[in-house]
Design an enzyme around this catalytic site. Structure first.
Site, PDB file in Angstrom:
ATOM      1  N   LYS A   6      31.568  23.360  97.961  1.00 38.23           N
ATOM      2  CA  LYS A   6      30.163  23.670  97.698  1.00 38.23           C
ATOM      3  C   LYS A   6      29.256  22.861  98.610  1.00 38.23           C
ATOM      4  O   LYS A   6      28.290  23.374  99.172  1.00 38.23           O
ATOM      5  CB  LYS A   6      29.795  23.377  96.230  1.00 38.23           C
ATOM      6  CG  LYS A   6      30.378  24.333  95.220  1.00 38.23           C
ATOM      7  CD  LYS A   6      29.705  25.693  95.199  1.00 38.23           C
ATOM      8  CE  LYS A   6      30.361  26.696  96.101  1.00 38.23           C
ATOM      9  NZ  LYS A   6      31.717  27.088  95.852  1.00 38.23           N
ATOM     10  N   GLU A  45      36.761  22.222  94.949  1.00 32.44           N
ATOM     11  CA  GLU A  45      35.625  23.118  94.805  1.00 32.44           C
ATOM     12  C   GLU A  45      34.304  22.385  95.028  1.00 32.44           C
ATOM     13  O   GLU A  45      33.392  22.914  95.656  1.00 32.44           O
ATOM     14  CB  GLU A  45      35.659  23.787  93.422  1.00 32.44           C
ATOM     15  CG  GLU A  45      34.478  24.685  93.113  1.00 32.44           C
ATOM     16  CD  GLU A  45      34.333  25.857  94.059  1.00 32.44           C
ATOM     17  OE1 GLU A  45      33.259  26.490  94.033  1.00 32.44           O
ATOM     18  OE2 GLU A  45      35.261  26.157  94.843  1.00 32.44           O
ATOM     19  N   ASN A  91      30.060  48.663 108.726  1.00 30.35           N
ATOM     20  CA  ASN A  91      30.658  47.409 108.257  1.00 30.35           C
ATOM     21  C   ASN A  91      32.147  47.474 108.553  1.00 30.35           C
ATOM     22  O   ASN A  91      32.776  48.508 108.325  1.00 30.35           O
ATOM     23  CB  ASN A  91      30.482  47.227 106.750  1.00 30.35           C
ATOM     24  CG  ASN A  91      29.035  47.064 106.338  1.00 30.35           C
ATOM     25  OD1 ASN A  91      28.156  46.915 107.174  1.00 30.35           O
ATOM     26  ND2 ASN A  91      28.801  47.090 105.038  1.00 30.35           N
ATOM     27  N   GLY A  92      32.727  46.356 108.998  1.00 28.97           N
ATOM     28  CA  GLY A  92      34.168  46.339 109.234  1.00 28.97           C
ATOM     29  C   GLY A  92      34.504  46.054 110.676  1.00 28.97           C
ATOM     30  O   GLY A  92      33.662  45.604 111.470  1.00 28.97           O
ATOM     31  N   CYS A 122      27.823  41.931 106.139  1.00 28.95           N
ATOM     32  CA  CYS A 122      27.115  43.143 106.569  1.00 28.95           C
ATOM     33  C   CYS A 122      26.603  43.909 105.343  1.00 28.95           C
ATOM     34  O   CYS A 122      27.160  43.810 104.254  1.00 28.95           O
ATOM     35  CB  CYS A 122      27.965  44.059 107.414  1.00 28.95           C
ATOM     36  SG  CYS A 122      28.610  43.325 108.927  1.00 28.95           S
ATOM     37  N   HIS A 169      47.405   7.965 101.463  1.00 28.71           N
ATOM     38  CA  HIS A 169      48.238   8.541 102.524  1.00 28.71           C
ATOM     39  C   HIS A 169      47.386   9.097 103.662  1.00 28.71           C
ATOM     40  O   HIS A 169      47.736  10.102 104.278  1.00 28.71           O
ATOM     41  CB  HIS A 169      49.143   9.630 101.935  1.00 28.71           C
ATOM     42  CG  HIS A 169      50.107   9.114 100.931  1.00 28.71           C
ATOM     43  ND1 HIS A 169      51.338   8.574 101.259  1.00 28.71           N
ATOM     44  CD2 HIS A 169      50.014   9.007  99.575  1.00 28.71           C
ATOM     45  CE1 HIS A 169      51.955   8.179 100.166  1.00 28.71           C
ATOM     46  NE2 HIS A 169      51.179   8.428  99.129  1.00 28.71           N
ATOM     47  N   GLU A 198      29.527  24.032 102.305  1.00 23.96           N
ATOM     48  CA  GLU A 198      29.008  25.392 102.484  1.00 23.96           C
ATOM     49  C   GLU A 198      27.502  25.414 102.645  1.00 23.96           C
ATOM     50  O   GLU A 198      26.979  26.145 103.493  1.00 23.96           O
ATOM     51  CB  GLU A 198      29.363  26.253 101.265  1.00 23.96           C
ATOM     52  CG  GLU A 198      30.757  26.816 101.252  1.00 23.96           C
ATOM     53  CD  GLU A 198      30.991  27.694 100.038  1.00 23.96           C
ATOM     54  OE1 GLU A 198      31.550  28.792 100.198  1.00 23.96           O
ATOM     55  OE2 GLU A 198      30.629  27.292  98.911  1.00 23.96           O
ATOM     56  N   LYS A 242      28.843  36.751 101.841  1.00 18.90           N
ATOM     57  CA  LYS A 242      29.219  36.765 100.431  1.00 18.90           C
ATOM     58  C   LYS A 242      30.544  37.473 100.217  1.00 18.90           C
ATOM     59  O   LYS A 242      31.390  37.001  99.481  1.00 18.90           O
ATOM     60  CB  LYS A 242      28.122  37.448  99.614  1.00 18.90           C
ATOM     61  CG  LYS A 242      28.371  37.449  98.106  1.00 18.90           C
ATOM     62  CD  LYS A 242      28.393  36.031  97.565  1.00 18.90           C
ATOM     63  CE  LYS A 242      28.571  35.988  96.065  1.00 18.90           C
ATOM     64  NZ  LYS A 242      28.738  34.613  95.579  1.00 18.90           N
ATOM     65  N   ARG A 259      24.414  38.894 101.258  1.00 19.80           N
ATOM     66  CA  ARG A 259      25.762  39.112 101.794  1.00 19.80           C
ATOM     67  C   ARG A 259      26.021  38.302 103.059  1.00 19.80           C
ATOM     68  O   ARG A 259      27.156  38.144 103.479  1.00 19.80           O
ATOM     69  CB  ARG A 259      25.977  40.608 102.080  1.00 19.80           C
ATOM     70  CG  ARG A 259      26.001  41.456 100.831  1.00 19.80           C
ATOM     71  CD  ARG A 259      26.028  42.933 101.154  1.00 19.80           C
ATOM     72  NE  ARG A 259      27.271  43.359 101.738  1.00 19.80           N
ATOM     73  CZ  ARG A 259      28.317  43.812 101.067  1.00 19.80           C
ATOM     74  NH1 ARG A 259      28.271  43.872  99.745  1.00 19.80           N
ATOM     75  NH2 ARG A 259      29.411  44.197 101.675  1.00 19.80           N
ATOM     76  N   TRP A 312      26.670  41.000 110.332  1.00 22.27           N
ATOM     77  CA  TRP A 312      27.314  39.700 110.480  1.00 22.27           C
ATOM     78  C   TRP A 312      28.227  39.825 111.693  1.00 22.27           C
ATOM     79  O   TRP A 312      29.181  40.605 111.692  1.00 22.27           O
ATOM     80  CB  TRP A 312      28.107  39.362 109.225  1.00 22.27           C
ATOM     81  CG  TRP A 312      28.647  37.969 109.161  1.00 22.27           C
ATOM     82  CD1 TRP A 312      27.998  36.846 108.755  1.00 22.27           C
ATOM     83  CD2 TRP A 312      29.975  37.547 109.500  1.00 22.27           C
ATOM     84  NE1 TRP A 312      28.824  35.751 108.808  1.00 22.27           N
ATOM     85  CE2 TRP A 312      30.044  36.146 109.266  1.00 22.27           C
ATOM     86  CE3 TRP A 312      31.112  38.212 109.985  1.00 22.27           C
ATOM     87  CZ2 TRP A 312      31.201  35.415 109.502  1.00 22.27           C
ATOM     88  CZ3 TRP A 312      32.265  37.484 110.217  1.00 22.27           C
ATOM     89  CH2 TRP A 312      32.307  36.088 109.978  1.00 22.27           C
TER      90      TRP A 312
END
Length: 612
Positions: A489, A485, A100-101, A2, A508, A492, A607, A27, A74
């Site tokens: 990436k 990581e 926001n929130g 947001c 395994h 995402e 973000k 964001r 968002w």
């Protein structure tokens, strides 16, 4: 997650707000809206989709007014559609809010307001809050700012809000709890935003609201008070952010720009902190609590996403060099599982934004148990640095792309310096080894430059695998967090399913997935477990998997086994993550671009995750 922009002054508000919303697109969001106050006329326009969709929708409509606010949403409560987009109005439509929130007790509040005759137009928790504010204003017969203060005393959750009222067209009210708000102070004008990016173009003077604070801007004056009605003197500071830092600078995407900024951001994160000739590290933010950290029973690390991967690298570094036991925790799990925390524990909280809700909650939990808190964050003045006892900023500069790149390597840089300083002070590292690593750290920015030169080779590999449906990433030791990581990436930004594993764990379970359609990325630099990694590569090849290997420059053994290889410069094993992460970032980027994905704003992601 947001975005908020608001303006009150003498200029037309709409152009400032829309430019600010564009600055906040990084964001993550799924709808956008504005509210404009012109005299006693309060107008609102909102639209699902991008800020550009809102601009097209507003074209030709009345956008006059020198007071206004805008929002990118968002979705949490209610689908991402026009009616759930912000701003939202009160029952009488005299008051408008952006938020926001999350208001956690919105359902019970909504039920009670419904009994009083309130009718709601959206599915959001935000609309419930503005109805509550109006109900209190009417019932108690108080002014808007007092109604806001009283209403916020009744809600449970997190919020950054801005409120306008057509009954008081010269006033703007903002408040925060758990979600950031910054007030920009200009000449006869004020700006309010969820971060500094929409403000830096107009003023360098800002004041950050603390949790539980309310800002009232009225007739050119800023008043700050607490929810408990205590007047506060706002602390005005000068922004260090430069406008060019939030522009693309000739790159096609912010993410690519930020990948290429890593030599500088790594150097900036070391600048003034390392003296390789004198054999010294100086983390100024650690000084006051250095003895507490050195003598810690154990170090806990709390983080989310990419920051969690940086925390895993730190676990290897601190245990290897400083010989202090380390546990790395997902902040979202740590805060809810009743963890055992001792007063002589140290918690390292890692967050790019400094506003990550779960990490901030982990900080507060550990503080309540008496632990010492050390923060590693990128945003000056954000919530986590203010909540910690000590810490170090990463100096990565603004990171606009949602998928973190330079923030990761900057975090690893600072954590490496922390581990080395602790090891040196504790005497768990020889002087010769310490100086050798310091010297090698000096060369890391240039080695990252060399790694970036692999871009053309990475581009050719990306063309071969852009249509793959799954990827497996493998690494051992310091290469394992890099594998995690790299996989993160890729998924995402390209939406390809990818998993990172310790290479030895392949047998395994994941080995069952390997066939001629499965690309396997292996961090196979020539260090401690090199022979073991070579064996893992042979196991993949025996099952016809396609190997993409990150190899040390000049290594012919793995290059002969691999289908594709990407060379990186030789460096000390503990510093390999700083160099090996770079080609994996480029690989994810190029595959995503070839698949037509929105690289800077991947779907469903934000973000800064300021809600649970």
């Amino acid at each position: 997650m947001c975005g908020i922009v608001a303006y009150i002054g003498k200029q037309e508000a709409y152009p400032i707000i829309m430019k600010g919303l564009q600055r906040l697109e990084y964001r993550g969001y799924d709808s956008a809206g504005v509210a404009l106050l012109h005299g006693e006329k309060l107008t609102s326009y909102k639209k699902a989709g991008k800020v550009s969709d809102l601009a097209e929708f507003v074209r030709g409509k009345d956008i006059s007014g020198t007071i206004g606010m805008g929002h990118t949403r968002w979705a949490t409560h209610g689908e991402p559609n026009d009616r759930n987009a912000h701003p939202h109005f009160s029952q009488s439509r005299d008051f408008a809010i952006i938020h926001n929130g999350i208001i956690e007790n919105y359902a019970s509040l909504k039920a009670e307001l419904g009994k009083q005759g309130h009718v709601f137009e959206s599915d959001t928790d935000t609309e419930v809050l503005i109805h509550l504010i109006e109900a209190i204003a009417e019932k108690a017969g108080v002014e808007l700012e007092e109604a806001v203060r009283l209403a916020l005393g009744e809600v449970v959750g997190a919020y950054a809000i801005v409120i306008l009222s057509k009954k008081d067209p010269l006033k703007l009210i903002a408040a925060r709890k758990g979600s950031p708000i910054v007030v920009g102070i200009g000449k006869d004008e004020y700006f309010v935003a969820s971060d500094a990016t929409p403000i830096v173009e107009y003023t360098k003077n800002v004041a950050y609201l603390n949790d539980g604070e309310l800002a009232v801007i009225h007739e050119g004056q800023l008043t700050v008070k607490t929810i408990g009605n205590e007047i506060k003197v706002p602390y005005v500071q000068e922004l260090e952010l430069k406008l060019e830092a939030i522009e693309k600078g000739g790159f096609e995407h912010f993410m690519l720009k930020e990948i290429y900024e890593q030599p500088r951001s790594i150097a900036d994160s070391m600048r003034g902190r390392i003296d390789s000739n004198g054999g010294r590290i100086n983390l100024g933010g650690l000084r006051e609590y250095e003895q507490r950290v050195m003598n810690a029973r154990r170090i806990l690390i709390a983080a989310c996403g990419t920051s969690w991967h940086a925390g895993l690298v730190a676990e290897y570094l601190i245990e290897d060099l400083a010989r202090i036991p380390v546990e790395v925790e997902y902040a979202s799990e740590f805060r809810y599982r009743n963890p055992v925390i001792f007063e002589d524990d140290v918690l390292i909280a890692i967050s790019q934004s400094g506003e990550t809700a779960d990490t901030l909650a982990a900080v507060e939990l550990a503080k309540s148990k008496g632990a010492t808190i050390f923060g590693v964050c990128n945003v000056v003045g954000s919530s986590i640095p203010r909540a910690t006892h000590a810490g170090s900023y990463t100096h990565a500069g603004p990171e606009i792309g949602v998928a973190s790149t330079k923030a990761f390597t900057a975090q690893v840089t600072v954590l490496t310096l922390l581990a080395l300083q602790l090891a040196h002070k504790r005497g768990t590292i020889s002087e010769s080894r310490f100086r050798s690593i310091l010297s090698e750290l000096d060369s890391i920015p240039s080695k990252v430059e060399t790694a970036l030169a692999s871009n053309d080779a990475v581009l050719r590999i990306a063309r071969q695998f852009k249509d793959a449906r799954n990827f497996l990433y493998l690494g051992r030791g310091y290469g394992f967090p890099v594998a995690l990581e790299g996989a993160l990436k890729l998924k995402e930004i390209s939406y390809i399913h990818a998993e990172g594993y310790p290479a030895a764990e392949m047998k395994h379970g994941p080995i069952a997935l390997i066939d001629e359609e499965m690309p396997v990325v292996v961090i196979a630099t020539k260090h401690g477990s090199y022979e073991k990694v070579v064996s893992n590569i042979q196991e993949v090849k025996a099952r016809k998997g396609k190997i993409i290997a990150i190899v040390t420059e000049g290594d012919e053994t793995v290059k002969e086994l691999a289908d594709y290889s990407i060379e990186i410069p030789e460096t000390d094993e503990i510093l390999v993550p700083l160099v090996s992460a770079v080609p994996l970032q480029l690989l994810a980027y190029h595959i995503a671009v070839m698949r037509g994905c929105n690289v800077d704003q991947p779907r469903n992601l934000a973000k800064s995750v300021t809600v649970e």
